[in-house]
Design an enzyme around this catalytic site. Structure first.
Site, short mmCIF file in Angstrom:
data_model
loop_
_atom_site.label_atom_id
_atom_site.label_comp_id
_atom_site.label_asym_id
_atom_site.label_seq_id
_atom_site.Cartn_x
_atom_site.Cartn_y
_atom_site.Cartn_z
N ASP A 30 19.05 46.93 -28.09
CA ASP A 30 19.08 45.92 -27.03
C ASP A 30 18.02 44.86 -27.34
OD1 ASP A 30 20.12 45.98 -23.79
OD2 ASP A 30 18.50 44.62 -24.34
N ILE A 31 18.37 43.61 -27.09
CA ILE A 31 17.47 42.50 -27.40
C ILE A 31 16.26 42.47 -26.46
CG2 ILE A 31 18.45 40.69 -25.91
CD1 ILE A 31 18.52 38.89 -28.43
N ASN A 85 26.02 50.05 -16.19
CA ASN A 85 26.08 49.16 -15.04
C ASN A 85 27.52 48.69 -14.88
OD1 ASN A 85 23.26 49.38 -14.80
ND2 ASN A 85 22.93 47.70 -16.22
N VAL A 94 27.01 41.65 -19.12
CA VAL A 94 27.95 41.44 -20.23
C VAL A 94 29.20 42.28 -19.94
CG1 VAL A 94 28.34 41.62 -22.70
CG2 VAL A 94 26.05 41.06 -21.84
N HIS A 98 29.55 48.92 -22.04
CA HIS A 98 28.44 49.38 -22.88
C HIS A 98 27.63 50.43 -22.15
CE1 HIS A 98 27.12 45.81 -20.61
NE2 HIS A 98 25.92 46.37 -20.56
N HIS A 100 23.89 52.03 -22.02
CA HIS A 100 22.49 51.90 -22.42
C HIS A 100 21.99 53.31 -22.75
CE1 HIS A 100 21.84 47.79 -20.59
NE2 HIS A 100 22.90 48.17 -19.89
P1 5GP Z 1 24.07 44.86 -18.61
O1 5GP Z 1 23.10 44.20 -17.67
O2 5GP Z 1 25.36 44.07 -18.76
O3 5GP Z 1 24.30 46.31 -18.27
O4 5GP Z 1 23.36 44.91 -20.01
C1 5GP Z 1 23.49 43.91 -20.96
C2 5GP Z 1 22.42 44.16 -21.98
O5 5GP Z 1 22.71 43.38 -23.12
C3 5GP Z 1 21.03 43.76 -21.51
O6 5GP Z 1 20.16 44.89 -21.56
C4 5GP Z 1 20.61 42.67 -22.49
O7 5GP Z 1 19.25 42.72 -22.83
C5 5GP Z 1 21.51 42.92 -23.67
N1 5GP Z 1 21.85 41.74 -24.46
C6 5GP Z 1 22.30 40.55 -23.99
N2 5GP Z 1 22.54 39.70 -24.99
C7 5GP Z 1 22.25 40.38 -26.13
C8 5GP Z 1 22.32 40.01 -27.52
O8 5GP Z 1 22.68 38.92 -27.91
N3 5GP Z 1 21.94 40.96 -28.41
C9 5GP Z 1 21.53 42.21 -28.03
N4 5GP Z 1 21.19 43.05 -28.98
N5 5GP Z 1 21.46 42.58 -26.73
C10 5GP Z 1 21.82 41.66 -25.80
#
Ligand code: 5GP
Length: 104
Positions: A30-31, A85, A94, A98, A100
């Site tokens: 994760d970024i 989530n 996103v 996915h 985590h």
């Molecule tokens: P969500 O909030 O949708 O459950 O999690 C999305 C995750 O994607 C977040 O933890 C965010 O930091 C990660 N993320 C968003 N954009 C990127 C990206 O371009 N590269 C990577 N490696 N992670 C990303």
């Protein structure tokens, strides 16, 4: 479904630190890590959310859990948890399914 940033990562059009790849899944760091180890495990199939998983997709969910077990062992994690989530109100940003993997 609409294109997401994760589709671009799957196609290697965007960089990511990939830690596992097979025919069904991709896992990468994760970024914006929320734990010492924070990996996202995604199916290559573009399913928007866990709520959209259908009977035919259940093998993907099972496989993601197997990948998590494999990564936890390979990385020597002593403790870990998985979080999904679902929907904007559930904290999803996103819309490509996915998991985590948060590890210590
Ligand atoms: P969500 O909030 O949708 O459950 O999690 C999305 C995750 O994607 C977040 O933890 C965010 O930091 C990660 N993320 C968003 N954009 C990127 C990206 O371009 N590269 C990577 N490696 N992670 C990303």
């Amino acid at each position: 479904m609409s294109e997401t940033i994760f589709s671009k990562i799957i196609r290697k059009e965007l960089p990511a630190t990939i830690v596992h790849e097979d025919e069904l899944t991709l896992a990468f760091h994760d970024i914006n890590p929320q734990a010492p180890v924070h990996i996202l495990i995604i199916p290559k199939k573009p399913i928007p959310t866990l709520a959209d998983v259908e009977e035919d997709d259940l093998h993907l969910v099972t496989h993601i859990h197997k990948v998590a077990q494999h990564l936890a062992k390979a990385l020597g994690l002593e403790g870990w948890k998985m979080q999904v989530n679902v929907g904007a109100k559930g904290g999803q940003e996103v819309f490509h399914l996915h998991y985590h993997l948060l590890g210590w």
